[in-house]
Scaffold this motif. Sequence first.
Motif, mmCIF file in Angstrom:
data_model
loop_
_atom_site.group_PDB
_atom_site.id
_atom_site.type_symbol
_atom_site.label_atom_id
_atom_site.label_comp_id
_atom_site.label_asym_id
_atom_site.label_seq_id
_atom_site.Cartn_x
_atom_site.Cartn_y
_atom_site.Cartn_z
ATOM 1 N N LEU A 126 35.195 34.682 43.576
ATOM 2 C CA LEU A 126 34.255 35.783 43.323
ATOM 3 C C LEU A 126 33.237 35.921 44.458
ATOM 4 N N VAL A 127 32.803 34.794 45.018
ATOM 5 C CA VAL A 127 31.897 34.842 46.174
ATOM 6 C C VAL A 127 32.614 35.483 47.364
ATOM 7 N N ASP A 128 33.856 35.088 47.591
ATOM 8 C CA ASP A 128 34.627 35.663 48.694
ATOM 9 C C ASP A 128 34.922 37.141 48.459
ATOM 10 N N LEU A 129 35.186 37.511 47.212
ATOM 11 C CA LEU A 129 35.432 38.912 46.895
ATOM 12 C C LEU A 129 34.176 39.742 47.138
ATOM 13 N N LYS A 130 33.035 39.189 46.785
ATOM 14 C CA LYS A 130 31.764 39.877 47.043
ATOM 15 C C LYS A 130 31.567 40.074 48.547
ATOM 16 N N SER A 131 31.900 39.065 49.330
ATOM 17 C CA SER A 131 31.817 39.181 50.783
ATOM 18 C C SER A 131 32.775 40.245 51.303
ATOM 19 N N TYR A 132 33.985 40.262 50.757
ATOM 20 C CA TYR A 132 34.992 41.244 51.165
ATOM 21 C C TYR A 132 34.531 42.673 50.871
ATOM 22 N N LEU A 133 33.926 42.874 49.710
ATOM 23 C CA LEU A 133 33.485 44.206 49.302
ATOM 24 C C LEU A 133 32.255 44.693 50.067
ATOM 25 N N SER A 134 31.520 43.796 50.658
ATOM 26 C CA SER A 134 30.459 44.090 51.634
ATOM 27 C C SER A 134 29.319 44.991 51.188
ATOM 28 N N ASN A 135 29.076 45.141 49.906
ATOM 29 C CA ASN A 135 27.978 45.994 49.429
ATOM 30 C C ASN A 135 28.025 47.402 50.010
ATOM 31 N N VAL A 136 29.211 47.991 50.051
ATOM 32 C CA VAL A 136 29.360 49.360 50.546
ATOM 33 C C VAL A 136 29.714 50.284 49.385
ATOM 34 N N TYR A 137 29.564 51.565 49.627
ATOM 35 C CA TYR A 137 29.977 52.541 48.626
ATOM 36 C C TYR A 137 31.483 52.707 48.695
ATOM 37 N N LEU A 138 32.079 52.828 47.539
ATOM 38 C CA LEU A 138 33.527 52.902 47.426
ATOM 39 C C LEU A 138 33.932 54.133 46.632
ATOM 40 N N LYS A 139 35.193 54.402 46.668
ATOM 41 C CA LYS A 139 35.816 55.381 45.781
ATOM 42 C C LYS A 139 36.672 54.593 44.801
ATOM 43 N N LYS A 140 36.718 55.070 43.558
ATOM 44 C CA LYS A 140 37.508 54.422 42.513
ATOM 45 C C LYS A 140 38.506 55.438 41.968
ATOM 46 N N CYS A 141 39.771 55.062 41.989
ATOM 47 C CA CYS A 141 40.838 55.910 41.482
ATOM 48 C C CYS A 141 41.570 55.140 40.387
ATOM 49 N N ILE A 142 41.991 55.850 39.358
ATOM 50 C CA ILE A 142 42.757 55.227 38.277
ATOM 51 C C ILE A 142 44.078 55.969 38.148
ATOM 52 N N TYR A 143 45.147 55.200 38.201
ATOM 53 C CA TYR A 143 46.501 55.754 38.092
ATOM 54 C C TYR A 143 47.190 55.134 36.890
ATOM 55 N N MET A 144 48.072 55.892 36.290
ATOM 56 C CA MET A 144 48.872 55.390 35.171
ATOM 57 C C MET A 144 50.339 55.633 35.494
ATOM 58 N N ASN A 145 51.133 54.598 35.348
ATOM 59 C CA ASN A 145 52.576 54.696 35.569
ATOM 60 C C ASN A 145 53.258 54.169 34.303
ATOM 61 N N VAL A 146 53.918 55.056 33.570
ATOM 62 C CA VAL A 146 54.572 54.672 32.326
ATOM 63 C C VAL A 146 56.081 54.712 32.537
ATOM 64 N N GLN A 147 56.714 53.596 32.237
ATOM 65 C CA GLN A 147 58.170 53.498 32.291
ATOM 66 C C GLN A 147 58.648 53.060 30.917
ATOM 67 N N SER A 148 59.944 53.028 30.728
ATOM 68 C CA SER A 148 60.472 52.682 29.408
ATOM 69 C C SER A 148 60.150 51.247 29.001
ATOM 70 N N HIS A 149 60.030 50.339 29.951
ATOM 71 C CA HIS A 149 59.813 48.935 29.630
ATOM 72 C C HIS A 149 58.398 48.429 29.901
ATOM 73 N N LYS A 150 57.568 49.257 30.575
ATOM 74 C CA LYS A 150 56.194 48.820 30.837
ATOM 75 C C LYS A 150 55.295 49.988 31.193
ATOM 76 N N LYS A 151 53.993 49.737 31.036
ATOM 77 C CA LYS A 151 52.961 50.689 31.427
ATOM 78 C C LYS A 151 52.052 49.955 32.413
ATOM 79 N N VAL A 152 51.780 50.587 33.552
ATOM 80 C CA VAL A 152 50.907 49.983 34.554
ATOM 81 C C VAL A 152 49.723 50.904 34.803
ATOM 82 N N GLN A 153 48.527 50.385 34.527
ATOM 83 C CA GLN A 153 47.306 51.099 34.863
ATOM 84 C C GLN A 153 46.753 50.442 36.123
#
Length: 149
Positions: free
Chosen positions: A99-126
């Motif tokens: 989590l500390v490394d992830l915080k460093s990676y994210l660098s306190n910058v503004y981001l864009k957030k996108c959400i995708y949904m992929n539904v197949q017969s055997h699974k759903k991936v959000q």
Amino acid sequence: MKYAFFISLLLLSNVVLSNDNHIKSFNDSIALTTISQFLEDASEDADISTRISDKKLKIKDPSICVDATSADALKDAQFAIRGVLRLYPDEDLPIEEALVDLKSYLSNVYLKKCIYMNVQSHKKVQSIYYFNAAGDIHLKLDIVTLSKI
């Protein structure tokens, strides 16, 4: 005497470089790589699982993305990681370091957030995907739900 100046300059640059812990990809962090692999392995045994990566996605329709902060991305990632740990507790995992490394990676910058949904017969991936305008930060969270046949 002139060599002493260059040696001290070299020593000073080594100190500055050793204090620079900025993570530029998941591969720069053993903790993030370990957590990412753990989530991948755990996903094979669960009906609902989460994966995390710094995989870059091609955005076809940027109008579906909203403004976000690195704190939002860190909170979503932390929620996903801790959710899997509730099912598969492992005290040896470097959660806090990741989590500390992830915080460093994210660098306190503004981001864009996108959400995708992929539904197949055997699974759903959000997929929840965060990225920055410069194109050097990518955080992808996949929530996979297997369908009962």
